[in-house]
Design a protein around this motif. Sequence first.
Motif, mmCIF file in Angstrom:
data_model
loop_
_atom_site.group_PDB
_atom_site.id
_atom_site.type_symbol
_atom_site.label_atom_id
_atom_site.label_comp_id
_atom_site.label_asym_id
_atom_site.label_seq_id
_atom_site.Cartn_x
_atom_site.Cartn_y
_atom_site.Cartn_z
ATOM 1 N N ARG A 168 36.673 -56.170 30.397
ATOM 2 C CA ARG A 168 37.142 -56.114 29.007
ATOM 3 C C ARG A 168 36.329 -57.049 28.120
ATOM 4 N NH1 ARG A 168 41.868 -57.602 29.923
ATOM 5 N NH2 ARG A 168 41.815 -59.738 29.140
ATOM 6 N N LEU A 169 36.061 -58.254 28.618
ATOM 7 C CA LEU A 169 35.290 -59.220 27.844
ATOM 8 C C LEU A 169 33.865 -58.727 27.603
ATOM 9 C CD1 LEU A 169 35.532 -62.055 26.575
ATOM 10 C CD2 LEU A 169 34.644 -62.985 28.726
ATOM 11 N N GLY A 170 33.281 -58.104 28.608
ATOM 12 C CA GLY A 170 31.906 -57.628 28.503
ATOM 13 C C GLY A 170 31.698 -56.614 27.406
ATOM 14 N N THR A 171 32.746 -55.916 27.017
ATOM 15 C CA THR A 171 32.617 -54.904 25.954
ATOM 16 C C THR A 171 32.399 -55.550 24.589
ATOM 17 O OG1 THR A 171 35.017 -54.801 25.582
ATOM 18 C CG2 THR A 171 34.087 -53.301 27.234
ATOM 19 N N VAL A 200 23.726 -56.440 22.974
ATOM 20 C CA VAL A 200 22.660 -56.393 23.979
ATOM 21 C C VAL A 200 21.915 -57.710 24.063
ATOM 22 C CG1 VAL A 200 20.491 -55.285 24.606
ATOM 23 C CG2 VAL A 200 22.399 -53.901 23.780
ATOM 24 N N SER A 201 21.590 -58.314 22.924
ATOM 25 C CA SER A 201 20.801 -59.546 22.950
ATOM 26 C C SER A 201 21.580 -60.689 23.585
ATOM 27 C CB SER A 201 20.364 -59.927 21.527
ATOM 28 O OG SER A 201 21.487 -60.230 20.713
ATOM 29 N N LEU A 202 22.895 -60.761 23.348
ATOM 30 C CA LEU A 202 23.700 -61.806 23.970
ATOM 31 C C LEU A 202 23.766 -61.601 25.482
ATOM 32 C CD1 LEU A 202 25.474 -64.314 23.485
ATOM 33 C CD2 LEU A 202 27.447 -62.777 23.335
ATOM 34 N N THR A 203 23.910 -60.363 25.911
ATOM 35 C CA THR A 203 23.933 -60.056 27.339
ATOM 36 C C THR A 203 22.617 -60.446 28.008
ATOM 37 O OG1 THR A 203 25.473 -58.220 26.961
ATOM 38 C CG2 THR A 203 24.242 -58.209 29.039
ATOM 39 N N GLN A 204 21.504 -60.141 27.353
ATOM 40 C CA GLN A 204 20.194 -60.479 27.918
ATOM 41 C C GLN A 204 20.007 -61.991 28.014
ATOM 42 O OE1 GLN A 204 17.658 -58.373 25.177
ATOM 43 N NE2 GLN A 204 17.618 -56.517 26.428
ATOM 44 N N GLU A 205 20.425 -62.710 26.984
ATOM 45 C CA GLU A 205 20.293 -64.166 26.993
ATOM 46 C C GLU A 205 21.215 -64.791 28.043
ATOM 47 O OE1 GLU A 205 18.208 -67.288 24.712
ATOM 48 O OE2 GLU A 205 17.891 -65.409 25.756
ATOM 49 N N MET A 206 22.391 -64.227 28.205
ATOM 50 C CA MET A 206 23.323 -64.703 29.227
ATOM 51 C C MET A 206 22.714 -64.571 30.612
ATOM 52 S SD MET A 206 27.300 -63.480 29.668
ATOM 53 C CE MET A 206 27.604 -63.740 27.913
ATOM 54 N N SER A 207 22.013 -63.490 30.848
ATOM 55 C CA SER A 207 21.361 -63.278 32.140
ATOM 56 C C SER A 207 20.190 -64.238 32.331
ATOM 57 C CB SER A 207 20.878 -61.832 32.230
ATOM 58 O OG SER A 207 20.173 -61.609 33.423
ATOM 59 N N ALA A 208 19.380 -64.426 31.288
ATOM 60 C CA ALA A 208 18.195 -65.274 31.401
ATOM 61 C C ALA A 208 18.557 -66.731 31.667
ATOM 62 C CB ALA A 208 17.359 -65.158 30.131
ATOM 63 N N LEU A 209 19.657 -67.195 31.073
ATOM 64 C CA LEU A 209 20.055 -68.590 31.221
ATOM 65 C C LEU A 209 21.045 -68.806 32.365
ATOM 66 C CD1 LEU A 209 20.518 -69.447 27.428
ATOM 67 C CD2 LEU A 209 18.686 -70.265 28.915
ATOM 68 N N SER A 210 21.401 -67.759 33.063
ATOM 69 C CA SER A 210 22.445 -67.841 34.090
ATOM 70 C C SER A 210 22.176 -68.834 35.214
ATOM 71 C CB SER A 210 22.723 -66.456 34.679
ATOM 72 O OG SER A 210 21.581 -65.953 35.354
ATOM 73 N N PRO A 211 20.914 -69.194 35.559
ATOM 74 C CA PRO A 211 20.747 -70.225 36.586
ATOM 75 C C PRO A 211 21.495 -71.523 36.294
ATOM 76 C CG PRO A 211 18.655 -69.129 36.208
ATOM 77 C CD PRO A 211 19.607 -68.613 35.170
ATOM 78 N N LEU A 212 21.791 -71.788 35.022
ATOM 79 C CA LEU A 212 22.458 -73.036 34.669
ATOM 80 C C LEU A 212 23.933 -73.041 35.046
ATOM 81 C CD1 LEU A 212 20.841 -73.719 31.179
ATOM 82 C CD2 LEU A 212 20.249 -74.739 33.383
ATOM 83 N N TRP A 213 24.496 -71.888 35.350
ATOM 84 C CA TRP A 213 25.924 -71.872 35.723
ATOM 85 C C TRP A 213 26.234 -70.935 36.892
ATOM 86 C CZ3 TRP A 213 24.500 -71.104 30.492
ATOM 87 C CH2 TRP A 213 24.192 -69.784 30.154
ATOM 88 N N ALA A 214 25.230 -70.268 37.440
ATOM 89 C CA ALA A 214 25.516 -69.286 38.488
ATOM 90 C C ALA A 214 25.936 -69.939 39.796
ATOM 91 C CB ALA A 214 24.301 -68.391 38.717
ATOM 92 N N ARG A 215 25.253 -70.958 40.237
ATOM 93 C CA ARG A 215 25.564 -71.573 41.531
ATOM 94 C C ARG A 215 25.936 -73.045 41.332
ATOM 95 N NH1 ARG A 215 27.382 -68.525 44.830
ATOM 96 N NH2 ARG A 215 26.832 -69.900 46.550
#
Length: 371
Positions: A55-58, A62-77
Motif C-alpha cells: 500500500r505504501l509503495g503505491t 518513479v524517481s523516489l523509488t529509484q533513489e530509494m533503491s540506489a541509497l538502500s545500502p545505508l539501511w538494508a543490512r
Amino acid sequence: MRRRYAARVGITLNLRSARAADVHVGRSPLAELMSVLHILAEPEHHPEAQRWTRRLGTTFDVSLTQEMSALSPLWARLRCRLLFPLALPLDQSFEDELRLLEKLPLEEFTELCAQGVLGFRERVPDAHSLLNDPGAACRFIAECERRSFRRGELAHELMASPEGTRTRLIDFLERCGTAFFAAEWRAVYDRLEATVARFRTDVRRSGLAEVLAGLSPTAVVSQGGTRVRYDKLAVAEIDIGPRPLFLVPSVHVWPHLTFKDEESHPVVVQFAALEGQADGQLTQAELRARMSALASLGRMELCRHLLGEPITTSELAQRLGLDDTQVSRTLRQLRDAGLVESEREGKYVYHRLATGTLLRLGQDVLATIMR
C-alpha cells in the motif's frame, strides 16, 4: 577499546560502570524512517508487513523509488549510524535531526557513511585516510564492490564527493518526509510516547539490568545484574557508562533488536515498541521445542487427528492403537511446545491443534534468524 569480542554468540551489555543517569530514552523520527526504509528494502524478510508495504509503495513516484533503491545500502543490512541519534537531546523533530546531519563535520559524516555503505561489521579506514589517501579510498571501494554493485557505486560517489553524497541523502530523506513519512510519524507518535514514558519511569525506579532485559525475551541477566546478554548473530561486549546509552523505541523495527556501538558516539539500542500488545517473539529454546515436537512421525500423525474437531485422549488412543498413557505423554509434549490447546468440558478434556501457532511457525523461524 570499548568493544571486546568473545567466543559465545550474542551481544552483551556490561553494566558494571553504568548509572541510571547514563541511560536516555527518547524518540527519533529519523531512526523510525530508517526502520521503514529497511522494510521496504527487504520486504521478503518482513512478511508481516507485506500488505502495508504494498500500500505504501503505491504513493511513490518513479524517481523516489529509484533513489530509494540506489541509497538502500545505508539501511538494508547494517543500518547506518548516521541515521540514529548522534547526541543529546533525544525527541527532536524530523527537521531538526536533518539539520544536525547537515551540520555534521565532514570527516565524521564520511566515516559513519562509509561504514553504512560497506554494510558489514568490519572497521573501515578512518575518514582522514579515506579523504586524503587515494590507496585507502580505492581499497574501500573495491571492498564495497565485492559486496554488491550498488554498494560499489555508492562508495565511488562517497569517495569522489562526500558533501555531494550528504546533500543527496538529505534531499532524499526530505522527499520521504513529504511523500509518506510525515503522515506515518503522526500515526505512531502517541504509541512511541507511551513506550518512552514507561521506560523513563522504569529506568528511575528499577534496576538497569531489569529494564534492559525487558527489551527482548532472549535477554539473560548474569553476574549479579551487571551483564545482560541478547541472542544476536553478532558477537560483542559493550560497556555502558560513562558513555551514554540511548534507548530508542520503534514501531517498525520488529523483529530486530538493533545495537549501534561506534566508539566515538553514544551506544544506541533500537527496540520494538509493543505497548498494549504481546511481542509474539520466541526464545531459541521455545522455537527448538516446537520444531522438535514436529520432527517425530508419531507426534505429526497425532497432530493430523487434532486438526478437525476437538478430541479426547481416549478417542485419540483408540484411533492410533495406543494406550492412554502414551497419548497423554505425547499431548503434554505438544502442549508444552504451544502446539496443542486443551480444554475441560464436564468430565472430559478435549484437545485441538493450535493452528494459529503452526501458521506463524515459518515467520517465527525467520524472526529468530533475523534478530
